[in-house]
Design an enzyme around this catalytic site. Sequence first.
Site, PDB file in Angstrom:
ATOM      1  N   ASP A  49     -17.288  21.012 -15.621  1.00 12.10           N
ATOM      2  CA  ASP A  49     -16.736  22.256 -16.177  1.00 12.10           C
ATOM      3  C   ASP A  49     -15.290  22.144 -16.655  1.00 12.10           C
ATOM      4  O   ASP A  49     -14.821  22.979 -17.413  1.00 12.10           O
ATOM      5  CB  ASP A  49     -16.832  23.390 -15.149  1.00 12.10           C
ATOM      6  CG  ASP A  49     -16.033  23.116 -13.874  1.00 12.10           C
ATOM      7  OD1 ASP A  49     -15.422  22.040 -13.758  1.00 12.10           O
ATOM      8  OD2 ASP A  49     -16.036  23.989 -12.983  1.00 12.10           O
ATOM      9  N   ARG A  93      -4.479  32.316 -12.383  1.00 11.11           N
ATOM     10  CA  ARG A  93      -3.129  31.748 -12.334  1.00 11.11           C
ATOM     11  C   ARG A  93      -2.420  31.966 -13.650  1.00 11.11           C
ATOM     12  O   ARG A  93      -3.029  31.972 -14.716  1.00 11.11           O
ATOM     13  CB  ARG A  93      -3.184  30.242 -12.016  1.00 11.11           C
ATOM     14  CG  ARG A  93      -3.659  29.992 -10.608  1.00 11.11           C
ATOM     15  CD  ARG A  93      -3.348  28.582 -10.129  1.00 11.11           C
ATOM     16  NE  ARG A  93      -3.805  28.494  -8.753  1.00 11.11           N
ATOM     17  CZ  ARG A  93      -4.657  27.600  -8.275  1.00 11.11           C
ATOM     18  NH1 ARG A  93      -5.126  26.659  -9.067  1.00 11.11           N
ATOM     19  NH2 ARG A  93      -5.024  27.618  -7.019  1.00 11.11           N
TER      20      ARG A  93
END
EC number: 4.2.1.3
Length: 784
Positions: free
Chosen positions: A128, A475
């Site tokens: 991924d 984040r």
Amino acid sequence: KVPVLILSSFQHVLNSGIRRYHVAPALCQRAKVAMSHFEPNEHINYEKLEKNINIVRKRLDRPLTLSEKIVYGHLDDPAKQEIERGKTYLRLRPDRVAMQDATAQMAMLQFISSGLPKVAVPSTIHCDHLIEAQSGGEKDLRRAKDINQEVYNFLATAGAKYGVGFWKPGSGIIHQIILENYSYPGVMLIGTDSHTPNGGGLGGICIGVGGADAVDVMAGIPWELKCPKVIGVKLTGKLSGWSSPKDVILKVAGILTVKGGTGAIIEYHGPGVDSISCTGMATICNMGAEIGATTSVFPYNARMKKYLGKTGRADIAALADEFQKNLVPDSGCQYDQVIEINLSELKPHINGPFTPDLAHPVSDIGAVAEKEGWPVDIRVGLIGSCTNSSYEDMGRSAAVAKQALAHGLKCKSKFTITPGSEQIRATIERDGYAQILRDVGGLVLANACGPCIGQWDRKDIKKGEKNTIVTSYNRNFTGRNDANPETHAFVTSPEIVTALSIAGTLKFNPETDYLTGADGKKFKLEAPDADELPKLEFDPGQDTYQYPPKDGSGQHVDVSPTSQRLQLLEPFDKWDGKDLEDMLILIKVKGKCTTDHISAAGPWLKFRGHLDNISNNLLIGAINIENGKANSVRNALTQEFGPVPDTARYYKKMGVKWAVIGDENYGEGSSREHAALEPRHLGGRVIITKSFARIHETNLKKQGLLPLTFADPADYNKIHPVDKLSIVGLADFAPGKPLKCIIKHPNGSQETIMLNHTFNESQIEWFQAGSALNRMKELQQKSS
């Protein structure tokens, strides 16, 4: 003492010569239920969990939190294990391991170095991280498969040889795949990604670790974790309107800050829990990584049962119902700290920029941005990521987009959508959500991490251009998404991202403000409503899973000696038995230093399997206190300023050991162990800080480095970049005993300060052997 137990584990693994899982013997007597339909012969063992819980409860003679039940229920020796929250080290037997492709490379290289024939617990690899967002899902996936063919082939063949399941590129983000297939109430899972706690949304204890920790578990060795404290978050009331599960964790982040959860598990409880969907609970647990928490968890309830049923695991839900008392906290259990949040009063939040704990109500952010001089015009809105890419997330975003389209509007900002998995992608295509999001101006990206981790070939701005983006990610550190230090990134819920992208400005509050339709009439967006799960069954989409063969011993794993992407590991040198004297200071870091600063992601992800090449990004994002610049440090031997990695290589070439000086919460963020491997590879020996993030501190220990903290944080100011440091007393290195540091200034004067550490006896053996992997090999040799 640890070695005897480790030795017996290795004798078991090495002498058997066959794949053995510690969960396979003594299977649950009431029912045999598979952990996953991909592993029909590996069963959930709730009876073992219950037995261990009862042993510990009798010893401690008190009610247990849910976290304690699951953690202590996985103890290697529940009868004798010393248990004290925040102090003792627990030896645990996790049920399974999950690795994403960027960290799996180093983890599998380390496992290959261990010499073991097969993994000892069910393990999976998920592709991924290596897919760059550029022009859209299909094209980007084809490009990634071509560019990363060597790495994907290595991971696929290594998985086949050592018994590890392999999820091909395009499968989806590791944490969504785990939630759909592998997490379940009461599981203990470790993953080589800091957002592994996502699985807590299904009632599991899922913990992010470095690759070396994963190797321990895959090798059948008890895994060590400092006994976590438990922070209780009591939820009352009910979510409604524009408020979402994301707002719960954004609020908690504002309360606890980026280090407030360090060394603790966040345990959600209370009547408000039942108003949150299972995938919403996963969102909250996922972003617990941003407050430094070991992990986060919710108690088993009807929302989890519903999700298990919809994802083809009704048998697990039925078994969990039978053992439910072990999957919820005991009445009267005690938490180390309690936070209470009334969901009925919770307002939509948006956090940032540059840190995920700078919390603002959405209603205030426009005024705050103007006051602070942050750009209010939104250049790009991005929804998806491992934190917010569920069916419900996409549905709520589509509900907002549909209202805009009904009034002839599209997004003023650029807008991207990242489905969490192939199953989510296929289902939102079938149910029309994807087309609505395209119609409002969105670009559907590949089922992958993409811009969230810096895999974004961004073209709409120049580097250094001040701009704002809003995301549903987790984040927002400086430069994380697009490598531009002037990008002001804000994190919020997918539906708020969608609303703000339609308005194009941070000054828009969807709860109170109006938009102007194409017909010139003003209208207000209604709070979105969407199904938490599809009415029909999920569409699984394409089959992207590779089963490991029953016997992979004949499988060849190819690593070319001339490869620029992969490199077999050489063991680090052992400690020479001497004190570390006259070390140079590579850099004294000013302010925040995350793992993104220490080992950047983005374009550097391609070198995650090649230690020497990726070491060229060592600390290039950290700010040097001497000149206020990034990637510019003084070479103490030549007095010339140059890049950090070049200076480290020069010191190594000259045989000079070096140290790094850091500030608070050093190494927060990703679990990437490259941030520990790189300094070790380039000759570093000691990292001295005011405090460490949990995963990074462990990673440093695993690689034979000394992570030390100032006994007096003010001593940070006594060390200057031009000083030399000596760590003395290593011959008597012992748990709980501070080490002495002698600071030698250029004028000939000296100062002595004390440094603390958190090493236990077995971790000191890692240091002495040169690394945890070296110690593992020593034990192997003794057992053969």
